[in-house]
Scaffold this active site. Sequence first.
Site, PDB file in Angstrom:
ATOM      1  N   ASN A   1       0.868  -1.178   0.000  1.00  0.00           N
ATOM      2  CA  ASN A   1       0.000   0.000   0.000  1.00  0.00           C
ATOM      3  C   ASN A   1       0.905   1.229   0.000  1.00  0.00           C
ATOM      4  O   ASN A   1       1.765   1.355   0.866  1.00  0.00           O
ATOM      5  CB  ASN A   1      -0.891  -0.014   1.256  1.00  0.00           C
ATOM      6  CG  ASN A   1      -1.724   1.250   1.401  1.00  0.00           C
ATOM      7  OD1 ASN A   1      -2.030   1.676   2.504  1.00  0.00           O
ATOM      8  ND2 ASN A   1      -2.098   1.877   0.306  1.00  0.00           N
ATOM      9  N   GLY A   2       0.700   2.119  -0.966  1.00  0.00           N
ATOM     10  CA  GLY A   2       1.521   3.318  -1.034  1.00  0.00           C
ATOM     11  C   GLY A   2       2.060   3.520  -2.432  1.00  0.00           C
ATOM     12  O   GLY A   2       1.663   2.826  -3.374  1.00  0.00           O
TER      13      GLY A   2
END
Length: 473
Positions: free
Chosen positions: A112-113
């Site tokens: 995530n990111g």
Amino acid sequence: MLAELRGLNEECGVFGIWGDPNAAQITYYGLHALQHRGQEGAGIVVTDGNSLQAVKGEGLVSEVFSTGKLDHLKGSGAIGHVRYATAGGSGIENVQPLLFRSSTGSLAIAHNGNLVNATHLKKHLERQGSIFQTSSDTEVLAHLIKKSGYATFEQRAKNALSLLKGAFAVVMMTEDEMTVALDPNGLRPLSLGKLGDAWVVASETCAFDIIGAEYIRSIEPGEFLVINDEGLKVDRFAFPAKRAICTMEYVYFSRPDSDIDGINIHTARKRLGKELAKEVQIEADVVTGVPDSSISAAIGFSEATGIPYELGLIKNRYVGRTFIQPSQDLRERGVKMKLSPVRQVVNGKRVVMVDDSIVRGTTSRRIVTLLKEAGATEVHVVISSPPIKNPCFYGIDISSSEELIASNKSVEEMCELIGADSLTFLSVEGMVRAIGRTDEGPEAGHCLACFTNNYPTEIFTDTILPHKKELSR
Ligand code: SF4
């Protein structure tokens, strides 16, 4: 507000569990709780100690794992991912967890990111012979691990992670262990929990509640956790840098029942509404919030001002993903399918409409119009965050500056454009104070870059905005 209608989308959610014979099923429920973080794809990879098995696909968690799909995912370790597909970056090859098989073992990665040096690293790896199968920056990590000269997987992973810049909450799994890492600024949330003897990690604590797990703590920036049958080992791949948790997680993205670093999201949003009430004086008859994410702030605003809170807008929950269309025109028309004003509540009333943010302004204009068409005599728009003027490089699909209304227009011009009787944004100081983090410094451990242009990491000239990732293909 309705993220998909206005160009403000979370990139992903991650989940992992180690030490439970029903690991895949538990991951399925965890991903359900994280569904708001991405609806375009989902996947689970499970290990039985000998090999990794994956099921993934495009669509909602319930669609990807329709009847029977989980049955052959046997094992006591699993990681999962829900994905919001950026424009042009969709496609099954980009759905995570990414799974890499080699003669020395397999590796699954859920991320995530957004990495700000992905393009740079990718070019470097390609010059050394790497061939990429996806347009996802996550694949860069796999290649770096593979190419690292260290002896053990843990050393190779730590070395690879130390080369990444940007936002990354990562859960990885080999046949015999799960590893967890968070970028040195801690830009994205990631929490550790316990379910009986099993360890669990998730982007948000609401995933722990749904499976009955106990929250233990937040993962710290720069941490590297190794979880296997011998237990949990806490290590680091980097020293923590200046803490910069994404403020929009508090304002908008995370579920109201989640906590980030001990702060409950609903409670923080109520405080944002109360803080707004200190910064603006409005004479009105009712307060309403744009569902779902602005309702908590609307309740806070109502409590602080004494203006009664009413359900002035109703969200149609049964509009399918088919209506999530990327074009501006369809986006505008989509608002009517998604939101309805409650005529009996707003007719003949001066309405305060609380929303969490304005991106392009088109959705706000449509909602103001809906309320006025339903008989509201005045619509005062109050926003529980400051104007978003700058793009996000850390995994939130915020439009580029040209598309951000606040980067091109004054508040007065914006007010006129959305057709409101007044428009007020919360100040940066008020927002930080209301959220209530206790980190030192005026930013109190927040990333505020989309409001202030003060990015917590270096940004490279070839850093790709999440919504422009198709250019990297
Ligand atoms: S720039 Fe804005 S949306 Fe992006 S991480 Fe920072 S606070 Fe969050």
